[in-house]
Structures are given as C-alpha cells and as structure tokens.
Write an enzyme that holds these catalytic residues in place. Structure first.
Site, short mmCIF file in Angstrom:
data_model
loop_
_atom_site.label_atom_id
_atom_site.label_comp_id
_atom_site.label_asym_id
_atom_site.label_seq_id
_atom_site.Cartn_x
_atom_site.Cartn_y
_atom_site.Cartn_z
N PHE A 1 0.85 -1.19 0.00
CA PHE A 1 0.00 0.00 0.00
C PHE A 1 0.89 1.25 0.00
O PHE A 1 1.94 1.27 0.65
CB PHE A 1 -0.91 -0.02 1.23
CG PHE A 1 -2.00 1.02 1.17
CD1 PHE A 1 -3.12 0.80 0.40
CD2 PHE A 1 -1.90 2.20 1.89
CE1 PHE A 1 -4.13 1.75 0.33
CE2 PHE A 1 -2.90 3.16 1.83
CZ PHE A 1 -4.02 2.94 1.05
N ASP B 1 1.51 -5.19 8.36
CA ASP B 1 0.32 -4.37 8.21
C ASP B 1 -0.87 -5.31 8.01
O ASP B 1 -0.93 -6.03 7.01
CB ASP B 1 0.48 -3.43 7.02
CG ASP B 1 -0.68 -2.45 6.87
OD1 ASP B 1 -1.76 -2.70 7.45
OD2 ASP B 1 -0.52 -1.44 6.16
N TYR C 1 -11.53 0.67 10.18
CA TYR C 1 -12.74 1.11 9.48
C TYR C 1 -13.14 0.18 8.34
O TYR C 1 -14.10 0.45 7.64
CB TYR C 1 -12.59 2.54 8.95
CG TYR C 1 -11.29 2.85 8.28
CD1 TYR C 1 -11.04 2.44 6.98
CD2 TYR C 1 -10.30 3.56 8.95
CE1 TYR C 1 -9.85 2.71 6.36
CE2 TYR C 1 -9.10 3.85 8.33
CZ TYR C 1 -8.87 3.43 7.04
OH TYR C 1 -7.68 3.71 6.43
N LYS C 2 -12.40 -0.92 8.15
CA LYS C 2 -12.76 -1.88 7.12
C LYS C 2 -13.62 -2.98 7.75
O LYS C 2 -14.80 -2.79 8.01
CB LYS C 2 -11.50 -2.45 6.47
CG LYS C 2 -10.57 -1.39 5.86
CD LYS C 2 -9.37 -2.02 5.23
CE LYS C 2 -8.32 -0.98 4.84
NZ LYS C 2 -8.79 -0.01 3.86
N ARG D 1 -12.03 -3.82 -7.32
CA ARG D 1 -11.95 -4.71 -6.16
C ARG D 1 -13.36 -5.02 -5.69
O ARG D 1 -14.18 -4.12 -5.49
CB ARG D 1 -11.18 -4.05 -5.01
CG ARG D 1 -9.70 -4.01 -5.19
CD ARG D 1 -8.98 -3.68 -3.90
NE ARG D 1 -9.56 -2.56 -3.17
CZ ARG D 1 -9.08 -2.06 -2.04
NH1 ARG D 1 -8.01 -2.60 -1.49
NH2 ARG D 1 -9.64 -1.04 -1.44
#
Length: 418
Positions: free
Chosen positions: A131, A208, A233-234, A382
C-alpha cells in the site's frame, strides 16, 4: 451462465448461509437504493446498535460526566479495546495491543522503533506493490536515517513469498515491512514462514494487517511477530477516520523506543514532569489524547465477531470469494476480464480484484446504479466481501451489472463468447 441462474444460485447460498441473519444487524442492509455494497474492505457498514450507543455516549457520558469521564474509564479504553482486539482477532495475549492514532502514524512509530532497535543495520526490505502509505513511510524513514531500501518485486496477482524475502534479507537488514493481505490482489502472505526467515537473518518484521483484521484469522503470538498495525474502518466497522491499532510483542516492550513522545505515553502523565520517562508496557506507544468516540463503534463490532468466532467468519469469507471467482469466470472472462487475485481460496483474503480497460469509466456509472465496488488504478475493480454484512446475492448483482455494461460497450472480445 445466464443472469437468472447466477441470481438463483446466490439465493440458494444465502438461504444455506448460517451467518446470513447477521446482515440485518448493519445499517443500510435493506436500503433499496444500494443494490450491492462490495466496498466494505474500504469502509465497513455501521452496526445499527452504533447509532444508539454513540448517542447514549454523547448524552450520558460526554454530556453527563464531562471531564470526569477521563477518570471514570476513558483513559483505559485504548488498552481495554486493544486487549479485546488481540483476543478476538489477532491471537495476542493481553498487554500487547493498543488503539491510538492513525495507521500511518502507528506504522511510522513502529518502523522507527524497529530500526532504532537494530542500530548497526542499514537496510529496510519492502515490496513494491505494498500500500502506498507503507512504502512512503519507509522511504521517509530511510531518508531520515540514511538507510537503504531493498525492494521486492511480486507477482501481479500475488504478493511477497518466503522465497522473495529470503533472497532480500541479509546481515544489513534492520526491518522487513509487509502486508498480511495485499491491498490490491488479496494475496495472503505466509506470516510465520516469512517472520522466521527475517529473524534468522537478525531482522525485525512489521506486519500491516489493515486488509485482514476481522476477516482473516491471525495468531501474532504463535507466529512470533515483532510488530503489527492496522486500521479499524474496514472489517472492524469503526467508521470513517476511526483510530488504528498497534501490536508490540511483549519481549520488545521494555526497550521500545518510539519517536513521537507524548504526555500520555509517559510514566506519570499528570505530574506534568520536566523530562520524559516512558510508561511501562504498551502504553509507551501512546502519544496524545485517546480518540474515544472513534473507537466505540469498533468495540461493538469486536463484540459481534467474538460471538460469531473468527473461524466461522473466515469460512464465510472463503465461500463468498469462491462464488465471486466462479461468477467472474463464467460471466466476465468472455469479455476479457482478468482475475488479478489468487485462485485458491486459502491464499486470498476477503476481496478479489478483476481487471479490464473499461473499468475506470464504468465504476462511476455502477455507483449511480447503486452497485458499489472499489476502483484501483490502472484498471482494477476490487470486490470487497465483508463476511458478516455481505450477501451472495449482492455479489451476483454486481457481476451481472458489470457484465451488462461490458455487453453494451462492444460485446465479447475476440475468441470469447458471452
């Protein structure tokens, strides 16, 4: 496979799904304007109970207790929720996890602490497909500290392998920074094997878990992980801007030298001392005032995951992605759509990526139709499949909508059939 057949197959899977009844616990799950929400790997739906709990907090605690709330439990929440997170999703014993800051800030703190713990080493290993935040952070640290980055090139539909890491680490490696689940391909890294390889070279590893926590089980203690961090928040449904979390293995806590010294990470904050002395344990990673409101929704999702159990969550995740891959093969591959994720369910997290040149212009149109996947440059969609809030029917709706748009934009590619 025709559209109705796919829809019927999805309906049968929903009927057989032992976790299907949890979907109604999430706000918006019955919103007819959103026909398919497949972006929970970027922002999870809120639980319906969060609406009441946040309002109650504002009224009875913030409004009712005011400043007294800090002495009545707020200050302990980051470690209390951190311990719950460790127990429910991370395989971490108490005292090693804390909720604080953003993912970026925590990754910076942990990466700096890791290179400080290896002062005689000069290299950081990271993969080029990680990322952007992860890559940018170690680029900055390398500039600050005069270190060298060793880049790993990974397969487009995969991620860093033990062999890749073994070829990159050596006597100069201070830190290896990788993702448990690759943000684009969904590839699951072999954390215990890679960690062991790095340790054999004398290096430390920072993982991560932003794209895995809450959807893919982890065993950080058993895997001998040094440091880990991730967002909430996922799949933890903490809401936009919710605080991140960090893990530091107990063996590293006594010497943890994190770079952002703040008053609440000091041994006795309220003495307002002249010199910084780090707190004992995981609290030394804290810098500023805990983001109390931001972590309340996360706590409720952890309660739900704890009730369901991570093994059941993972089973549903694998079934969802398997159904999505089958649907893509049958309905989208004839139009030239390419799967850019592992084909084996056990090798991928809870999202898949599919590629096609038309996707960049298509995604805004899909959003207008109430079909909400995620776009990733240069031409990837995605499909994020949150196990407790996503139905098989939502997957079918999205694949059918994509197929319909590809059919009207020019039909099948050469050699394919619709």
């Amino acid at each position: 496979m025709t559209g109705p057949t796919l829809a019927l197959r999805a309906a049968d899977l929903d009927t057989a799904d032992p976790l299907a009844h949890h979907r109604k616990l999430f706000l918006g799950s019955d919103d007819g304007a959103v026909r398919s929400y497949l972006d929970g790997n970027s922002l999870g739906r809120p639980l319906a109970t969060t609406l009441d709990s946040l309002g109650s907090f504002v009224e009875t605690q913030w409004g009712g207790r005011l400043i007294r709330g800090w002495d009545e439990g707020w200050l302990e929440l980051p470690q209390r929720i951190g311990d719950q997170l460790g127990r429910v999703t991370l395989g971490a014993a108490p005292g090693q996890c804390v909720v604080a800051d953003s993912t970026s800030v925590l990754l910076y703190k942990l990466a700096r602490a890791a290179v400080a713990a290896r002062p005689d080493r000069t290299e950081i290993v990271v993969d080029r497909d990680n990322f952007p935040t992860d890559r940018f952070i170690v680029e900055g640290i390398a500039r600050e500290r005069g270190l060298t980055l060793r880049w790993i090139d990974v397969a487009y539909d995969g991620g860093a392998t033990p062999a890749d890491v073994a070829a990159a680490v050596g006597p100069r490696t201070a830190l290896v920074l990788l993702s448990h689940v690759a943000y684009r391909s969904g590839y699951i890294a072999d954390v215990p094997a890679i960690t062991a390889i790095a340790h054999d070279a004398g290096a430390l590893v920072l993982w991560d878990l932003s794209h895995s926590v809450g959807s893919v089980p982890a065993e950080l203690d058993a895997w001998d992980v040094d440091y880990a961090a991730g967002c909430s928040y996922k799949y933890l449904n903490g809401g936009p801007g919710a605080p991140a979390w960090a893990y530091v293995a107990e063996r590293h806590l006594p010497t943890l030298d994190q770079p952002i010294l703040g008053w609440l990470g000091s041994a006795d904050p309220f003495t307002m001392g002249a010199a910084y002395q780090p707190a004992e344990g995981i609290r030394r990673l804290v810098s500023g005032t805990p983001p109390i409101i931001g972590m309340l929704a996360m706590r409720e999702m952890l309660d739900l995951i704890g009730d369901v159990g991570m093994p059941a969550v993972r089973r549903k995740s694998e079934l969802l992605t398997a159904f999505a891959v089958d649907a893509v093969d049958e309905m989208l591959a004839p139009f030239g759509v390419v799967l850019a994720s592992p084909r084996t369910a056990s090798e991928r997290g809870s999202h898949i990526t599919i590629d096609h040149p038309a996707f960049a212009g298509m995604v805004p149109e899909l959003w207008q139709e109430g079909v909400i996947p995620d776009f990733r440059n240069p031409g990837g969609i995605r499909l994020g499949l949150s196990p407790l809030s996503t139905s098989f029917s939502e997957v079918a709706v999205a694949v059918e909508a994509i197929a319909a748009r590809l059919a009207t934009s020019g039909g099948p590619v050469a050699g394919g059939s619709a």
